[in-house]
Design a protein around this motif. Structure first.
Motif, PDB file in Angstrom:
ATOM      1  N   UNK A 116      23.382  52.983  44.836  1.00 21.44           N
ATOM      2  CA  UNK A 116      23.004  51.556  44.933  1.00 21.44           C
ATOM      3  C   UNK A 116      24.125  50.601  44.884  1.00 21.44           C
ATOM      4  N   UNK A 117      25.359  51.181  44.225  1.00 18.77           N
ATOM      5  CA  UNK A 117      26.846  50.425  44.427  1.00 18.77           C
ATOM      6  C   UNK A 117      28.019  51.280  44.038  1.00 18.77           C
ATOM      7  N   UNK A 118      28.922  51.061  44.428  1.00 22.20           N
ATOM      8  CA  UNK A 118      30.203  51.765  44.068  1.00 22.20           C
ATOM      9  C   UNK A 118      31.431  51.009  44.077  1.00 22.20           C
ATOM     10  N   UNK A 119      32.116  50.518  43.083  1.00 24.49           N
ATOM     11  CA  UNK A 119      33.302  50.036  42.563  1.00 24.49           C
ATOM     12  C   UNK A 119      34.186  50.734  42.024  1.00 24.49           C
ATOM     13  N   UNK A 120      35.671  50.598  42.337  1.00 21.45           N
ATOM     14  CA  UNK A 120      36.655  51.325  41.530  1.00 21.45           C
ATOM     15  C   UNK A 120      36.806  50.977  40.186  1.00 21.45           C
ATOM     16  N   UNK A 121      37.363  52.029  39.622  1.00 23.22           N
ATOM     17  CA  UNK A 121      37.832  51.715  37.998  1.00 23.22           C
ATOM     18  C   UNK A 121      39.160  50.867  38.179  1.00 23.22           C
ATOM     19  N   UNK A 122      39.513  50.235  36.728  1.00 18.63           N
ATOM     20  CA  UNK A 122      40.836  49.596  36.789  1.00 18.63           C
ATOM     21  C   UNK A 122      41.333  49.891  35.223  1.00 18.63           C
ATOM     22  N   UNK A 123      42.356  49.412  35.241  1.00 13.08           N
ATOM     23  CA  UNK A 123      42.905  49.302  33.860  1.00 13.08           C
ATOM     24  C   UNK A 123      43.613  47.784  33.435  1.00 13.08           C
ATOM     25  N   UNK A 124      43.215  47.492  32.252  1.00 12.12           N
ATOM     26  CA  UNK A 124      43.516  45.897  31.875  1.00 12.12           C
ATOM     27  C   UNK A 124      44.475  46.287  30.542  1.00 12.12           C
ATOM     28  N   UNK A 125      45.534  45.344  30.491  1.00  7.60           N
ATOM     29  CA  UNK A 125      46.493  45.235  29.510  1.00  7.60           C
ATOM     30  C   UNK A 125      46.713  43.914  28.788  1.00  7.60           C
ATOM     31  N   UNK A 126      47.312  43.788  27.698  1.00 13.11           N
ATOM     32  CA  UNK A 126      47.552  42.411  27.146  1.00 13.11           C
ATOM     33  C   UNK A 126      48.409  41.775  27.833  1.00 13.11           C
ATOM     34  N   UNK A 129      51.983  42.661  27.506  1.00 13.33           N
ATOM     35  CA  UNK A 129      52.289  44.065  27.422  1.00 13.33           C
ATOM     36  C   UNK A 129      53.604  44.478  27.959  1.00 13.33           C
ATOM     37  N   UNK A 130      54.230  45.528  27.810  1.00 11.15           N
ATOM     38  CA  UNK A 130      55.275  46.096  28.479  1.00 11.15           C
ATOM     39  C   UNK A 130      55.049  47.155  29.431  1.00 11.15           C
ATOM     40  N   UNK A 131      53.779  47.492  29.814  1.00 12.72           N
ATOM     41  CA  UNK A 131      53.250  48.330  30.610  1.00 12.72           C
ATOM     42  C   UNK A 131      53.388  47.896  31.854  1.00 12.72           C
ATOM     43  N   UNK A 132      53.895  48.236  32.814  1.00 14.92           N
ATOM     44  CA  UNK A 132      53.949  47.499  34.233  1.00 14.92           C
ATOM     45  C   UNK A 132      53.518  48.443  35.423  1.00 14.92           C
ATOM     46  N   UNK A 133      53.017  49.756  34.983  1.00 13.43           N
ATOM     47  CA  UNK A 133      52.350  50.213  35.958  1.00 13.43           C
ATOM     48  C   UNK A 133      51.457  51.307  35.462  1.00 13.43           C
ATOM     49  N   UNK A 134      50.483  51.722  36.191  1.00  7.67           N
ATOM     50  CA  UNK A 134      49.480  52.815  35.500  1.00  7.67           C
ATOM     51  C   UNK A 134      49.612  54.171  35.982  1.00  7.67           C
ATOM     52  N   UNK A 204      43.308  37.197  26.334  1.00  4.47           N
ATOM     53  CA  UNK A 204      44.274  37.893  25.725  1.00  4.47           C
ATOM     54  C   UNK A 204      45.125  38.821  27.061  1.00  4.47           C
ATOM     55  N   UNK A 205      44.245  39.094  28.060  1.00  2.94           N
ATOM     56  CA  UNK A 205      44.606  40.236  28.663  1.00  2.94           C
ATOM     57  C   UNK A 205      44.564  39.954  30.334  1.00  2.94           C
ATOM     58  N   UNK A 206      45.045  41.081  31.057  1.00  4.06           N
ATOM     59  CA  UNK A 206      45.305  40.947  32.536  1.00  4.06           C
ATOM     60  C   UNK A 206      45.052  42.103  32.990  1.00  4.06           C
ATOM     61  N   UNK A 207      44.648  42.131  34.204  1.00  2.67           N
ATOM     62  CA  UNK A 207      44.277  43.338  35.108  1.00  2.67           C
ATOM     63  C   UNK A 207      45.353  43.966  35.484  1.00  2.67           C
ATOM     64  N   UNK A 208      45.717  45.053  35.196  1.00  2.00           N
ATOM     65  CA  UNK A 208      47.063  45.710  35.340  1.00  2.00           C
ATOM     66  C   UNK A 208      46.977  46.145  37.009  1.00  2.00           C
ATOM     67  N   UNK A 209      45.679  47.239  37.524  1.00  4.99           N
ATOM     68  CA  UNK A 209      45.657  47.684  38.887  1.00  4.99           C
ATOM     69  C   UNK A 209      44.319  48.117  38.676  1.00  4.99           C
ATOM     70  N   UNK A 210      43.884  48.608  39.995  1.00  5.09           N
ATOM     71  CA  UNK A 210      42.820  49.457  39.972  1.00  5.09           C
ATOM     72  C   UNK A 210      43.174  50.852  40.119  1.00  5.09           C
ATOM     73  N   UNK A 211      42.370  51.877  39.751  1.00  5.59           N
ATOM     74  CA  UNK A 211      42.849  53.044  39.839  1.00  5.59           C
ATOM     75  C   UNK A 211      41.867  53.737  40.971  1.00  5.59           C
ATOM     76  N   UNK A 212      42.485  54.940  41.421  1.00  3.48           N
ATOM     77  CA  UNK A 212      41.763  55.789  42.422  1.00  3.48           C
ATOM     78  C   UNK A 212      40.541  56.373  41.803  1.00  3.48           C
TER      79      UNK A 212
END
Length: 265
Positions: A116-126, A129-134, A204-212
Motif C-alpha cells: 500500500x506504499x513504498x518509499x526509500x530508506x535514507x540516512x541522517x547525520x548531525x 558532521x564530517x560525514x559527506x557521503x553514505x 540538530x540534523x540534516x538528511x545526508x542522502x536517500x539509500x538504494x
C-alpha cells in the motif's frame, strides 16, 4: 544486552509455537464483519499517538479508508514493534498495519497483502558532521542508529559492515541519541526522517542522502500483515487497496501527510 536479546528471542520462539496451529487455519468460512488492526503507535508520520493519546498517522487513516471500502467495523490496538508478529499469530489482532516491509523472512511467518506504499530508506547525520557521503568507507567506525527488528537495521548492517550499528526499540530513542551525540548517523524511511528534521526536535540534523532499497532486504514494499491461511481477508484488503487507489480516496489520505505519491512505482 546479549542476555536480554536471548530472552526476547526465546519469548518470540515460544509465541510463534503457540500461534502455529491457528496461523494455518483457513478463514474461508469466517464472517469478516469486524477486524482488529494492530499498529505500533510510535512511528510518525505513519502511526503515532497524539498529545491526547489518540492514534493517528498515514497507516491509521489508510486502514480506516480500507475498512470503509470493505464495509467492516475496524478497531485498533497498539503493540510494541518487536512483538507485533507473535501478537498477530496469537490472535491479539487480525491485521498489522504498521509500515511493515514485505520480506521473504517475514513471509515465512505471516501472509501479506499487496503493497500500500513504498518509499526509500535514507540516512541522517548531525548538521556539523564530517560525514559527506553514505559509503562503507565514510561510515567505517561510525555509530549508526536504527530501530531494532526493522529492514532499516538490517540495511545499515549490510550497507555499512564496518560501522557500529546500534539498535533501538523505537525510532524516538535513536533520535534522542543522535541529538545528544551518542551516534553519528541514523537510518530510517526517508519520510520518517524528513518529518523529524522539519520539527524542533530534529533541528540538530540534516538528511545526508536517500539509500538504494535493496530488494533482498526491503522486499516488495509495505504491506498489511495477516495470519497465514487468511486468504479471504487478504483478498478483501487487496480489492480495497485497488479501489481506493482508483476512486481517489488514497490521494485524499496521502495529501494530508505528503506532497508526493508514496505508493511508489
Amino acid at each position: 544486552m546479549r542476555l536480554t536479546r536471548t530472552l526476547a528471542l526465546a519469548a518470540t520462539v515460544a509465541a510463534l509455537a503457540m500461534g502455529h496451529a491457528q496461523a494455518q487455519d483457513s478463514d474461508a468460512d469466517k464472517d469478516w464483519s469486524k477486524v482488529v488492526i494492530g499498529t505500533e503507535g510510535a512511528y510518525p508520520p505513519f502511526n503515532f499517538l497524539d498529545a491526547s493519546g489518540e492514534l493517528k498517522g498515514f497507516d491509521v487513516d489508510i486502514a480506516k479508508a480500507l475498512c470503509a471500502e470493505m464495509k467492516v467495523e475496524c478497531t485498533f490496538v497498539t503493540q510494541d514493534w518487536d512483538g507485533i508478529i507473535p501478537a498477530l499469530q496469537n490472535g491479539n489482532f487480525d491485521a498489522i498495519v504498521a509500515s511493515m516491509s514485505i520480506t521473504p523472512e517475514r513471509e515465512e511467518q505471516i501472509a501479506f497483502t499487496n503493497k500500500y506504499y513504498q518509499t526509500p530508506p535514507a540516512i541522517a547525520v548531525p548538521k556539523d558532521s564530517d560525514i559527506t557521503d553514505a559509503t562503507p568507507e565514510a561510515l567505517a567506525g561510525k555509530a549508526i542508529g536504527a530501530q531494532t527488528s526493522t529492514t532499516h537495521a538490517r540495511a545499515a548492517e549490510s550497507y555499512f559492515p564496518d560501522a557500529d550499528v546500534r539498535q533501538y526499540p523505537t525510532a524516538e530513542e535513536y533520535k534522542l541519541d543522535i541529538e545528544s551525540g551518542r551516534v553519528d548517523a541514523v537510518v530510517d524511511d526517508v519520510v520518517v526522517l524528513d518529518e523529524w528534521l522539519k520539527s524542533d526536535a530534529g533541528a540538530c540534523c540534516k538528511l545526508l542522502t536517500t539509500l538504494k532499497a535493496d530488494p533482498e532486504i526491503y522486499g516488495k514494499g509495505i504491506g498489511i500483515g495477516l495470519r497465514q491461511g487468511n486468504d479471504k481477508l487478504a483478498g478483501m484488503f487487496n480489492d480495497a487497496i485497488a479501489a481506493i487507489r482508483e476512486n481517489g480516496t488514497y490521494d485524499e489520505v496521502q495529501k494530508q501527510y505528503f506532497d508526493f505519491d508514496v505508493y511508489g512505482e
